[in-house]
Enzyme design. Structure first.
Site, mmCIF file in Angstrom:
data_model
loop_
_atom_site.group_PDB
_atom_site.id
_atom_site.type_symbol
_atom_site.label_atom_id
_atom_site.label_comp_id
_atom_site.label_asym_id
_atom_site.label_seq_id
_atom_site.Cartn_x
_atom_site.Cartn_y
_atom_site.Cartn_z
ATOM 1 N N THR A 15 0.865 -1.351 -0.015
ATOM 2 C CA THR A 15 -0.030 0.117 -0.112
ATOM 3 C C THR A 15 1.038 1.276 -0.104
ATOM 4 O OG1 THR A 15 -0.159 -0.083 2.483
ATOM 5 C CG2 THR A 15 -2.101 -1.114 0.961
ATOM 6 N N SER A 117 0.025 2.367 10.750
ATOM 7 C CA SER A 117 -1.307 2.747 9.675
ATOM 8 C C SER A 117 -2.446 2.482 10.854
ATOM 9 C CB SER A 117 -1.293 1.706 8.594
ATOM 10 O OG SER A 117 -2.769 1.938 7.994
ATOM 11 N N ASN A 119 -5.415 2.556 9.577
ATOM 12 C CA ASN A 119 -6.232 1.921 8.756
ATOM 13 C C ASN A 119 -6.169 0.324 8.466
ATOM 14 O OD1 ASN A 119 -7.619 4.152 7.479
ATOM 15 N ND2 ASN A 119 -5.578 4.522 6.746
ATOM 16 N N ASP A 171 9.611 -4.081 6.554
ATOM 17 C CA ASP A 171 10.549 -3.625 5.226
ATOM 18 C C ASP A 171 11.110 -2.265 5.317
ATOM 19 O OD1 ASP A 171 8.235 -2.112 5.058
ATOM 20 O OD2 ASP A 171 8.220 -2.052 2.996
#
Length: 223
Positions: A15, A117, A119, A171
């Site tokens: 994303t 996040s 979300n 990452d």
């Protein structure tokens, strides 16, 4: 090894491109700032407000905005982002992740989300991965974002596990730093030159499997 703490962006699904597109749109429309493509690296693994502060510092305009205005702009960016990710499906899960999560479940290893996040619940729902995660650390309850260890400590606590019983997967440089600061074994996914602080770096999520994690965990315990 009793728990695995997952970053979301770049580990479960990609994303990041949606995030940066939303930041670029906000910067252009609200701040009259053009963000270069390479600035995306500055925002990886960083919370929403901290990302906006970095953008404002880059443009030399931070002093022009109050904390309230910054929060409002950050929420506006999130609106752009949520619109973009509304089209996410199971096809957007990164390679090997579903198989890996199923393997952890079969081995009775708990999984939690440790992401900046806000979300994360929506994204997991869109990807159809909710059932694999026993907990999602709430970044709104975290005092300090990555590279501070808070989100990974909260994720371990949500699983009722000690950090030393967990492995974290990231990452981003800030994320790997946060994992190590939390006293958790770190796996980096990506470039070993960037993520060299991790205990193990693999090139892709497709490399993730239970045996790899167990071997790493057992090896670190011996050391």
């Amino acid at each position: 090894m009793k728990g695995v703490l997952f970053d979301l962006d770049g580990i479960l699904t990609d994303t990041a491109k949606f995030h940066f597109a939303a930041w670029r749109k906000l910067a252009k429309e609200k701040l009259a700032v053009d963000l270069p493509a390479e600035f995306e690296q500055e925002l990886k693994g960083v919370s929403r407000v901290d990302s906006l502060v970095r953008i404002m510092n880059y443009a030399g305009i931070k002093e022009q905005y109050s904390a309230e205005q910054i929060e409002k702009l950050a929420n506006e960016k999130n609106r752009y982002y949520v619109e973009a990710i509304s089209a996410l499906t199971e096809d957007d899960i990164l390679p090997g992740i579903t198989t890996f999560l199923q393997e952890l479940k079969e081995q009775h290893v708990l999984s939690a989300i440790a992401s900046a996040s806000k979300n994360a619940p929506l994204i997991l729902e869109k990807l159809g991965l909710n059932s694999y995660f026993a907990a999602i650390a709430d970044p709104r309850q975290i005092a300090h974002g990555k590279p501070a260890p808070d989100i990974f400590l909260a994720a371990a606590e949500a699983l009722n596990l000690a950090p030393a019983e967990c492995i974290g997967i990231e990452d981003a440089v800030a994320g790997v730093t946060a994992i190590k600061a939390a006293g958790v074994i770190a796996i980096g996914v990506g470039d070993p030159n960037e993520l060299g602080q991790a205990d193990l770096v693999i090139p892709s999520t497709v490399e993730l499997d239970y045996g790899l994690l167990k071997n790493l965990f057992d090896q670190k315990q011996k050391n």
